[in-house]
Design an enzyme around this catalytic site. Structure first.
Site, short mmCIF file in Angstrom:
data_model
loop_
_atom_site.label_atom_id
_atom_site.label_comp_id
_atom_site.label_asym_id
_atom_site.label_seq_id
_atom_site.Cartn_x
_atom_site.Cartn_y
_atom_site.Cartn_z
N SER A 230 0.84 -1.20 0.00
CA SER A 230 0.00 0.00 0.00
C SER A 230 0.87 1.24 0.00
O SER A 230 2.08 1.17 0.25
CB SER A 230 -0.91 0.02 1.24
OG SER A 230 -1.77 -1.10 1.26
N SER A 268 -3.35 -3.78 -3.23
CA SER A 268 -2.62 -2.58 -2.85
C SER A 268 -3.59 -1.48 -2.45
O SER A 268 -4.54 -1.18 -3.17
CB SER A 268 -1.75 -2.10 -4.03
OG SER A 268 -1.01 -0.96 -3.68
N GLU A 270 -4.20 2.36 -1.92
CA GLU A 270 -3.71 3.71 -2.21
C GLU A 270 -4.71 4.72 -1.68
O GLU A 270 -5.81 4.84 -2.22
CB GLU A 270 -3.51 3.92 -3.72
CG GLU A 270 -2.28 3.24 -4.30
CD GLU A 270 -2.51 1.78 -4.63
OE1 GLU A 270 -1.53 1.05 -4.85
OE2 GLU A 270 -3.68 1.36 -4.68
#
Length: 348
Positions: A230, A268, A270
């Site tokens: 991340s 991930s 973000e």
């Protein structure tokens, strides 16, 4: 300081502030508490948005979730009310609860009216998963570590494998804390936009350094890995902006991430948070109507460019300032500078 000068890399076209950090925005400071002992490679990073009473003098703010594989606290209220009323904390995924409790205690100590004569408080804690290098299940972060990070806040702060960034990996290399700033001129006056990232994302083969694919710079022994990390991005500015305009800046963080080679994989997270120190919201007000200044939307393009350049350089700065770290179960994650300087064996 952004990317160290010795590497002779220039990112973008806009000038940067004197420190080339988010703290070039007046009043913004950052502090760390780093835990680096064998299997324990983690920590806390704290960001103070201004040096006054945040609860009673809130800042206009906004957030944007690019990919929501994350456990950040406080975003719901920020998106609803458009204000930030606490410092921003960064730590590892399983220490969010501890950090949030410590931040609540910090705010209660400063504001005796919270939950007595007024409402509650909205603590903001951001996280990335450092389990590859850190014994994250050991829950080593304590409330005192949070207080230490808050007490350490200053303008000229460290970057790389420090604080919350200690156990983080970026593009398969050692990542962590990175920061940069850009200066834009509006109506004959200079203003600053700064960014700070906690980088723990993306894949080695996708990394771009100053527009050049990493594979053209070197071939190194980096084990194959998925994009399952991340990155947290915080944007700060002293430009008078509305919550809507701050959210538009948040959207442009993706441009900077893409320039370094990130494509935001499924696993991930973000998450982007932005605030302005110029427009403030008093907790108590004598009048129903408050004066507010904001940028004309037709003048916002230089800000979009500034965000893209800041975020790109912040990611690279987290790589260039990190050192090679050995942590949990003896796992070693190399840093970019050791690879570039030939200190780690490359593929033949």
């Amino acid at each position: 300081m952004g990317i160290p000068a010795k590497w002779n890399l220039t990112i973008g076209h806009l000038p940067h502030g004197p420190l080339n950090k988010i703290s070039d925005v007046p009043g913004v400071t950052v502090g760390h508490c780093t835990l680096a002992d064998g299997d324990v490679q983690t920590g806390v990073t704290a960001l103070l948005p201004h040096q006054g009473d945040l609860f009673h003098e809130k800042l206009l703010a906004a957030s944007h979730v690019i990919n929501g594989f994350g456990k950040t606290t406080g975003l719901v209220q920020i998106d609803e009310l458009g204000t930030l009323e606490t410092p921003i904390l960064f730590t590892n995924t399983l220490s969010v609860g501890t950090a949030e409790t410590a931040l609540v205690k910090y705010m209660l100590a400063q504001n005796p009216d919270i939950c007595e004569t007024t409402g509650s408080v909205n603590p903001v804690v951001c996280e990335c998963n450092d389990s590859g290098l850190n014994d994250i299940r050991g829950l080593h972060v304590t409330e005192q570590n949070v207080f230490d990070a808050l007490a350490d806040c200053k303008a000229d702060f460290a970057e790389g494998a420090v604080g919350a960034g200690r156990g983080m990996r970026c593009h398969g290399l050692k990542g962590g804390i990175g920061s940069a700033s850009r200066v834009v001129e509006l109506d004959g006056k200079n203003y600053t936009i700064g960014s700070l990232v906690l980088s723990n994302h993306a894949m080695f083969d996708d990394l771009m350094v100053g527009g050049t694919p990493i594979q053209q710079l070197l071939e190194a022994h980096i084990p194959p890995h998925e994009d399952k990390g991340s990155i947290i991005t915080v944007l700060a500015t002293d430009i008078p902006l509305s919550e809507r305009q701050l959210r538009r800046l948040c959207h442009r963080a993706l441009v900077g991430l893409s320039r370094t080679g990130s494509y935001c994989g499924n696993g991930s997270g973000e998450i982007v948070l932005a605030f302005t120190t110029a427009n403030r919201m008093p907790h108590y007000a004598d009048k129903a109507l408050l004066p507010m200044t904001m940028l004309h939307d037709d003048a916002i393009n230089p800000l979009f460019r500034a965000v893209a350049e800041c975020v790109e350089e912040s990611v690279l700065s987290s790589l260039f300032h990190a050192e090679t770290v050995t942590g949990y179960h003896g796992k070693t994650v190399p840093c970019l500078t050791d690879l570039l300087e030939g200190k780690i064996e490359r593929k033949k």
